[in-house]
Design a protein around this motif. Structure first.
Motif, mmCIF file in Angstrom:
data_model
loop_
_atom_site.group_PDB
_atom_site.id
_atom_site.type_symbol
_atom_site.label_atom_id
_atom_site.label_comp_id
_atom_site.label_asym_id
_atom_site.label_seq_id
_atom_site.Cartn_x
_atom_site.Cartn_y
_atom_site.Cartn_z
ATOM 1 N N LEU A 175 0.821 -1.212 0.000
ATOM 2 C CA LEU A 175 0.000 0.000 0.000
ATOM 3 C C LEU A 175 0.852 1.257 0.000
ATOM 4 C CD1 LEU A 175 -2.875 -0.937 2.492
ATOM 5 C CD2 LEU A 175 -2.786 -1.210 0.008
ATOM 6 N N SER A 176 2.075 1.143 0.480
ATOM 7 C CA SER A 176 2.972 2.299 0.521
ATOM 8 C C SER A 176 3.368 2.781 -0.865
ATOM 9 C CB SER A 176 4.230 1.953 1.319
ATOM 10 O OG SER A 176 4.858 0.795 0.794
ATOM 11 N N GLN A 177 3.115 1.989 -1.911
ATOM 12 C CA GLN A 177 3.525 2.386 -3.257
ATOM 13 C C GLN A 177 2.411 3.071 -4.048
ATOM 14 O OE1 GLN A 177 6.044 0.000 -5.686
ATOM 15 N NE2 GLN A 177 6.873 -1.152 -3.977
ATOM 16 N N PHE A 178 1.324 3.408 -3.380
ATOM 17 C CA PHE A 178 0.212 4.039 -4.080
ATOM 18 C C PHE A 178 -0.025 5.463 -3.581
ATOM 19 C CE2 PHE A 178 -0.829 -0.552 -4.109
ATOM 20 C CZ PHE A 178 -0.816 -0.754 -5.484
ATOM 21 N N SER A 179 -0.664 6.258 -4.434
ATOM 22 C CA SER A 179 -1.218 7.545 -4.010
ATOM 23 C C SER A 179 -2.633 7.282 -3.512
ATOM 24 C CB SER A 179 -1.263 8.528 -5.181
ATOM 25 O OG SER A 179 0.023 8.745 -5.714
ATOM 26 N N ILE A 180 -2.921 7.699 -2.281
ATOM 27 C CA ILE A 180 -4.182 7.329 -1.641
ATOM 28 C C ILE A 180 -4.887 8.580 -1.124
ATOM 29 C CG2 ILE A 180 -5.224 6.029 0.255
ATOM 30 C CD1 ILE A 180 -2.918 4.050 0.054
ATOM 31 N N PRO A 181 -6.083 8.881 -1.626
ATOM 32 C CA PRO A 181 -6.852 9.989 -1.053
ATOM 33 C C PRO A 181 -7.339 9.626 0.346
ATOM 34 C CG PRO A 181 -7.730 9.299 -3.206
ATOM 35 C CD PRO A 181 -6.785 8.238 -2.746
ATOM 36 N N GLY A 182 -7.256 10.581 1.245
ATOM 37 C CA GLY A 182 -7.724 10.360 2.606
ATOM 38 C C GLY A 182 -8.408 11.594 3.151
ATOM 39 N N THR A 183 -9.020 11.437 4.306
ATOM 40 C CA THR A 183 -9.675 12.565 4.964
ATOM 41 C C THR A 183 -9.161 12.701 6.390
ATOM 42 O OG1 THR A 183 -11.553 11.074 5.389
ATOM 43 C CG2 THR A 183 -11.791 12.680 3.611
#
Length: 588
Positions: free
Chosen positions: A37-45
């Motif tokens: 998961l560390s290799q992705f761009s992840i939208p968060g809030t």
């Protein structure tokens, strides 16, 4: 705060599915599940459950419900729980959000049931004053996971996407006596940017006195994530609050300034890994910009070029000794090991694209001089990048023959192996430039690469060619072997560029001439070639690269910057035009 029996029973059953079809509900599903998961761009809030407030601007951080956030593309939730009567109520500070942890879990599990190819990272943190409890926060949390154990991933390491699909990945911001219990983020310095070894890199500067400063803090970690090692999870809070009239917190004063900057940034950076970005007032549009960087249209997801940095005298490599991910880790020389992760370094642009930051694949930390010293003999080590610090920045100085001197910006001194040593673990230090070969280094690209021209096209072999004489051209991106290149060391510090479609053949100048505008093609590598098959690679401080043929010093060139398909790669004298610059994108 009372929790109805119905709500508790709801957690004991599989949550009801959410209706599918909302934008962003399945963007993870087609991605490579072998990647962490560390290799992705992840939208968060940020403060994902903060939807209500007693006074405008003081507590509300989101307009969308948890379910709507997930359907918009959010995959990192920041959940703040008040521990009350042995249950969790969602709070922002003292403000109850008319929501309980059961509601969050029902929404999240329902979403995952409808979208089993997705995952949700969930940060859980204790908020506000506990009241009326007979057990610890951890013990109460355990009752929630016990209700749906198959939906939680509680390992301490960062999972691959395949391991995480259909599950909630716990990002634990509370202490635990029983471990492993999720990714451990319980040590959280207040209002700063920090690291925990090589696992987490976090920017959470939430007290904002100046939006320009806040943006610089966000931008630093966006760029660290873009060029950082693959196993560090970058968590970047774009949220914050400023002090309004009479000292009353003002959340929109920050988000109204920062969110448009995020839009502008991702408009200009449509490809790459940028970490998890936790926003206030997230929406589908901003989420789409972020997650689309994982699978951009018409190009691969950008992975930066990594290099082995090899000393000319010893033939040994710059090495993060023992893979130490802590600040102050030694960076010495060690026997050349192409498969050794400790020897991979990225030459990342600094803030103004005028110098390099040399960062480790393993830790994401940058090679720099101890204590920012300007003294000769000061040693090299690895440390968190502090931003705009010349003691952590370097320039490459051409030493001839494809070699470079590596000069520290602050001290003006050159990296060398102490005492011209050739043994493993000999220290790297800075010294006055003497021209000695223990002060010279070559760059060996690690991995295979796509080469993107400034025209947006990619360097490839025409018509899938693999024979001698096959023209080398530019063409619209395809994920095929004839688009991929492997750079290997030859004499001195020079390289040859093999096609993965023909691993004995390299990019060569037709007939080995020194004619301006001569085309390039594939040809069997000849060890006695005059240099028409040898390249000098020049990293630029803006993240691009130039390639020069050794026999005549001419550069790779797309004639006139022509943007069409099938345009031949040629050689031409360096003229400073953008069509002589190329972006190396590492192939997976």
């Amino acid at each position: 705060m009372k929790h109805s029996l119905g709500r508790l029973l709801g957690l004991l059953m599989a949550a009801l599915p959410f209706s599918a079809g909302a934008a962003g509900n399945d963007w993870m599903t087609p991605l490579d599940g072998n990647l962490p998961l560390s290799q992705f761009s992840i939208p968060g809030t940020h403060d994902s459950g903060a939807l209500v407030e007693p006074i405008s601007g003081t507590a509300k951080c989101q307009n969308l419900s948890i379910g709507d956030q997930l359907n918009a593309g959010v995959r990192f939730l920041d959940i703040r729980c008040r521990h009350i009567n042995d249950a969790f109520a969602i709070h922002h500070g003292q403000v109850y959000q008319n929501m309980n942890f059961n509601d969050v879990l029902n929404a999240t599990i329902g979403f995952l049931n409808s979208n089993p190819g997705e995952t949700v990272i969930m940060s859980v943190k204790e908020e506000y004053t506990p009241s009326g409890n007979t057990r610890s926060f951890e013990a109460t949390f355990d009752t929630y996971t016990a209700a749906n154990p198959s939906k939680w991933l509680l390992g301490s390491s960062i999972p691959t996407l395949t391991q995480a699909r259909g599950k909630i990945v716990l990002f634990r911001r509370f202490g635990a006596s029983s471990t492993p219990k999720g990714i451990d983020a319980s040590s959280w310095p207040d209002n700063t940017t920090f690291s925990t070894g090589g696992t987490l890199r976090v920017q959470d500067c939430y007290n904002v006195s100046n939006n320009d400063t806040k943006w610089a803090q966000i931008l630093q970690v966006l760029n660290e994530a873009r060029y950082g090692g693959p196993n560090t999870l970058y968590v970047n809070f774009s949220s914050g609050t400023s002090s309004g009239i009479f000292g009353i917190p003002n959340i929109p004063n920050v988000s109204n300034n920062i969110n448009p900057r995020l839009v502008t940034f991702f408009n200009g950076n449509p490809s790459g890994r940028f970490g998890s970005i936790l926003m206030d007032f997230a929406d589908a549009s901003k989420c789409t910009q972020i997650y689309n960087t994982n699978a951009p249209a018409g190009r691969p997801a950008y992975r930066p070029a990594y290099f082995m940095i090899v000393n000319r005298n010893s033939g040994k490599c710059l090495d993060l000794i023992s893979g130490n991910t802590g600040n102050g880790a030694q960076v010495n020389q060690w026997t050349y090991d192409y498969n050794g992760a400790n020897q991979r370094w990225v030459l990342a642009p600094t803030e103004n694209s005028d110098h390099f930051r040399i960062s480790s694949w393993v830790s994401g930390k940058c090679a720099c001089i101890e204590m920012d010293s300007t003294a000769a003999g000061a040693k090299l080590h690895a440390y968190d990048y502090t931003g705009n610090n010349p003691g952590q920045q370097f320039d490459l100085v051409d030493a001839g023959g494809g070699y470079y001197k590596i000069r520290n910006v602050k001290s003006g001194l050159i990296l060398q192996i102490t005492g011209t040593g050739t043994a493993n673990n000999d220290r790297v230090e800075q010294a006055t430039d003497t021209g000695a070969i223990n002060q010279q280094w070559r760059l060996q690209p690690w991995g295979d690469y796509f080469a993107r021209a400034s025209t947006g096209k990619y360097i490839c072999v025409e018509n899938m060619g693999s024979t001698n004489g096959s023209p080398v051209i530019q063409y619209t991106y395809e994920n095929n072997p004839w688009f991929k290149w492997r750079f290997e060391s030859v004499t001195d510090g020079h390289l040859r560029a093999f096609s993965l479609n023909a691993l004995t053949r390299v990019i060569s100048v037709v007939n080995g001439t020194s004619v301006n505008g001569e085309d390039c093609h594939l040809w069997d590598y000849n060890v006695s070639n005059a240099g028409d098959q040898k390249l000098r690679i020049l990293p630029k401080t803006n993240g691009l690269f130039k390639f020069y043929f050794v026999h005549d010093g001419m550069s790779w060139d797309i004639p006139g910057g022509n943007t069409g398909n099938n345009v031949r790669l040629e050689q031409y004298p360096n003229n400073g035009n953008s069509w002589q610059d190329f972006l190396l994108e590492r192939a997976p």
